[in-house]
Design an enzyme around this catalytic site. Structure first.
Site, PDB file in Angstrom:
ATOM      1  N   ASP A   1      -5.935   4.758  11.276  1.00  0.00           N
ATOM      2  CA  ASP A   1      -5.477   3.747  10.328  1.00  0.00           C
ATOM      3  C   ASP A   1      -5.768   2.397  10.974  1.00  0.00           C
ATOM      4  O   ASP A   1      -6.356   2.333  12.055  1.00  0.00           O
ATOM      5  CB  ASP A   1      -3.983   3.937  10.022  1.00  0.00           C
ATOM      6  CG  ASP A   1      -3.568   3.395   8.654  1.00  0.00           C
ATOM      7  OD1 ASP A   1      -4.028   2.275   8.306  1.00  0.00           O
ATOM      8  OD2 ASP A   1      -2.796   4.056   7.940  1.00  0.00           O
TER       9      ASP A   1
ATOM     10  N   HIS B   1      -2.048   0.734   5.775  1.00  0.00           N
ATOM     11  CA  HIS B   1      -1.934   1.888   4.865  1.00  0.00           C
ATOM     12  C   HIS B   1      -3.315   2.457   4.527  1.00  0.00           C
ATOM     13  O   HIS B   1      -3.640   2.694   3.367  1.00  0.00           O
ATOM     14  CB  HIS B   1      -1.195   1.501   3.590  1.00  0.00           C
ATOM     15  CG  HIS B   1       0.198   0.995   3.821  1.00  0.00           C
ATOM     16  ND1 HIS B   1       1.270   1.826   4.047  1.00  0.00           N
ATOM     17  CD2 HIS B   1       0.695  -0.263   3.884  1.00  0.00           C
ATOM     18  CE1 HIS B   1       2.367   1.106   4.224  1.00  0.00           C
ATOM     19  NE2 HIS B   1       2.048  -0.159   4.128  1.00  0.00           N
ATOM     20  N   HIS B   2      -4.127   2.677   5.560  1.00  0.00           N
ATOM     21  CA  HIS B   2      -5.506   3.137   5.387  1.00  0.00           C
ATOM     22  C   HIS B   2      -5.735   4.486   6.075  1.00  0.00           C
ATOM     23  O   HIS B   2      -6.786   4.717   6.663  1.00  0.00           O
ATOM     24  CB  HIS B   2      -6.485   2.108   5.968  1.00  0.00           C
ATOM     25  CG  HIS B   2      -6.510   0.809   5.245  1.00  0.00           C
ATOM     26  ND1 HIS B   2      -7.112  -0.328   5.777  1.00  0.00           N
ATOM     27  CD2 HIS B   2      -6.028   0.438   4.044  1.00  0.00           C
ATOM     28  CE1 HIS B   2      -6.985  -1.334   4.917  1.00  0.00           C
ATOM     29  NE2 HIS B   2      -6.335  -0.889   3.860  1.00  0.00           N
ATOM     30  N   THR B   3      -4.793   5.399   6.004  1.00  0.00           N
ATOM     31  CA  THR B   3      -4.858   6.628   6.786  1.00  0.00           C
ATOM     32  C   THR B   3      -6.037   7.519   6.383  1.00  0.00           C
ATOM     33  O   THR B   3      -6.281   7.753   5.215  1.00  0.00           O
ATOM     34  CB  THR B   3      -3.562   7.428   6.633  1.00  0.00           C
ATOM     35  OG1 THR B   3      -2.460   6.550   6.864  1.00  0.00           O
ATOM     36  CG2 THR B   3      -3.506   8.568   7.617  1.00  0.00           C
TER      37      THR B   3
END
Length: 527
Positions: A304, A461-463
């Site tokens: 992330d 919030h880029h998992t």
């Protein structure tokens, strides 16, 4: 023994069950159901509005970010640790459109370097040249129309943010003064610099993938989209996925299908694999879950992008943004030189207090601070996901491992300092009284700045990467190039879980691309 169903309204078991109607799932289901001979059932845990007006109030207002509003009905929260001493709550979209309903509307393509890395393990299907036709086909670019790089007939309408707001004008001038190049089209693979943000928000309205892909397809007789249907696990018999266990209104039933595709996101899809007995053998056995497939890479690592917010105080009241909360964005390269454009400074034209409260402005505070969202977007896998219980309602443990190396901390310091330098230019100074913090003493001291960053650390919030693709003989891989789970027939994953590492840009556009690529492979029978 749970009863068996085919999906309400279907006379027979669907050819494909799609779990999740978010960025990837909506695209995949819509494309698969273009084939009238293929029946598709979509099971979405959240609500499925049948018209844009039925979404939660404010969800489609592109000047707001529902994901920033605690307790918003379209969110599912997860308790995580960003560092061992930094607990945090992250969120994912819950309902039609998934996280494309609650995110910022940022729709920037991954970089060519990302596709090169993915193609190295996933094969030529993920090379930039091979995915470009899909990138064009999924969009209607309202700025460029149809050309060699852009499309004009796709479900996702894309428009770049206007840079007319005084704060955006000042940011652009500051970037120019600091010597950063203009990058007018962030989706064109030009050298990184300053430019507007490609967004799936048009005329002030966020158009999520549920609206773009699925609402217009709901009248297809071969497509059924069911909301409030929580999938608890995949049912596997003799090495083949044959259905899913679903809970609706407190009742459980097995829904049978010819092929199962998990599009539930980078947290839920790997969790469903583990609940179904597909994961690290030792962890599954410790929880009493029968092992279907020893897959040590499920949840073993994820990536992330760490983020901090820097706020600045306007000298005078500024107008509310008219179409989007987003202003301009600056991409620059960290000093290690490994990944060009790996630092991002994203401008908010709405005060943070407004974003968190669901307001465009803050009543009674005409000089409320505006913000920059500053992140390090190096494609690293520092996170670890671990199951805690065989109970599907118990979320896994999520440890992000942020800023655990000297290189990570140095890159974040560099991004913060360039942001402060931008705000300190004469161009920006005409509009701003400066940053609220950090103060100069902290900015100029590595140790103090590290402490300041760690105390305010957040996430983008880029998992990605919880069920990565790769060859079947690679213990670090879970799926093949087209999302098929190694060792389990009839089961795929098609969301950002399958990326070997996060991209150098936010992954919303890439999530849609994954749905398109996997759907095309399924329709054409690619292996």
């Amino acid at each position: 023994m749970e009863p068996t169903q085919h999906g309400r309204g279907l006379a027979r078991a669907p050819d494909v069950i799609v779990v999740g109607a978010g960025g990837s799932g909506a695209a995949l289901a819509a494309r698969l159901s273009e084939d009238p001979g293929r029946t598709v059932l979509v099971l979405e845990a959240g609500p499925v509005p049948r018209h844009p007006s039925a979404f939660a109030p404010g969800s489609l207002d592109a000047r707001l970010v529902p994901g920033a509003q605690p307790g918003h009905p379209a969110l599912r929260p997860y308790a995580v640790h960003l560092t061992p001493t930094r607990p945090y709550t992250v969120v994912r979209g819950h309902g039609l459109g998934g996280s494309t309903t609650v995110n910022g509307g940022y729709f920037v393509r991954a970089r060519r370097d990302d596709f090169d890395r993915w193609a190295a393990v996933g094969g030529a299907a993920w090379s930039y040249e091979r995915v470009l036709p899909f990138l064009r086909a999924l969009e209607t670019d309202l700025d460029h129309g149809a050309d060699a790089l852009h499309g004009d007939r796709g479900p996702v309408r894309v428009r770049r943010t206007e840079l007319r707001h005084p704060a955006a004008v000042a940011f652009r001038a500051a970037a120019r003064r600091l010597g950063f190049p203009e990058e007018p089209d962030k989706n064109a693979q030009d050298p990184p610099g300053f430019g507007p943000v490609p967004s799936n928000a048009v005329d002030g309205v966020r158009v999520n993938t549920g609206i773009g892909y699925l609402l217009g397809a709901l009248d297809r007789p071969n497509l059924l989209v069911e909301g409030d249907s929580t999938v608890l696990r995949v049912v596997v018999e003799r090495g083949r996925a044959v259905g899913v266990l679903v809970e609706r209104d407190g009742r459980r039933a097995v829904v049978l299908g010819g092929e199962i595709v998990l599009c539930a996101g980078a947290f839920r899809s790997p969790h469903l694999l583990q609940l179904s007995g597909i994961g690290p053998r030792r962890e599954l056995e410790a929880l009493g879950i029968p092992v279907v497939r020893d897959a040590p890479a499920v949840g073993a690592r994820f990536g992330d992008h760490p983020q901090v917010v820097l706020e600045w105080v306007p000298r005078r009241p500024l107008p509310e943004p008219s179409g989007s909360w987003l202003g301009g964005v600056l991409h620059l390269s960290s000093s290690d030189g490994g990944h060009p454009g790996d630092l991002e400074i994203l401008q908010s034209l709405v005060p943070m207090a407004g974003l968190t409260s669901g307001r465009v402005s803050v009543p009674g505070a005409p000089l409320a601070p505006l913000a920059f969202l500053v992140s390090v977007q190096t494609p690293r896998l520092s996170g670890r996901m671990r199951m805690l219980s065989a109970d599907p309602a118990m979320p896994p443990s999520l440890d992000y491992g942020y800023l655990s190396t000297a290189r990570d901390r140095r890159a974040m310091r560099e991004a913060v300092r360039v942001t402060a330098e931008s705000v300190g230019t004469d161009d920006f100074g005409e509009l701003s009284d400066g940053l609220t913090e950090p103060v100069a003493q902290v900015l100029n001291d590595d140790r103090l700045l590290d402490r300041w960053i760690l105390g305010r650390l957040g996430t983008s919030h880029h998992t990605c990467g919880t069920a990565p693709m790769g060859p079947a003989d690679d213990p670090r891989a879970v799926v093949d190039s087209y999302g098929r789970v190694h060792g389990v027939a009839g089961l795929r994953v098609a969301d950002t879980s399958i990326l070997p590492a996060p991209p150098l840009r936010g992954p919303a556009a890439t999530a849609v691309l994954i749905g398109e690529v996997v759907a095309d492979a399924m329709r054409r029978g690619l292996t």
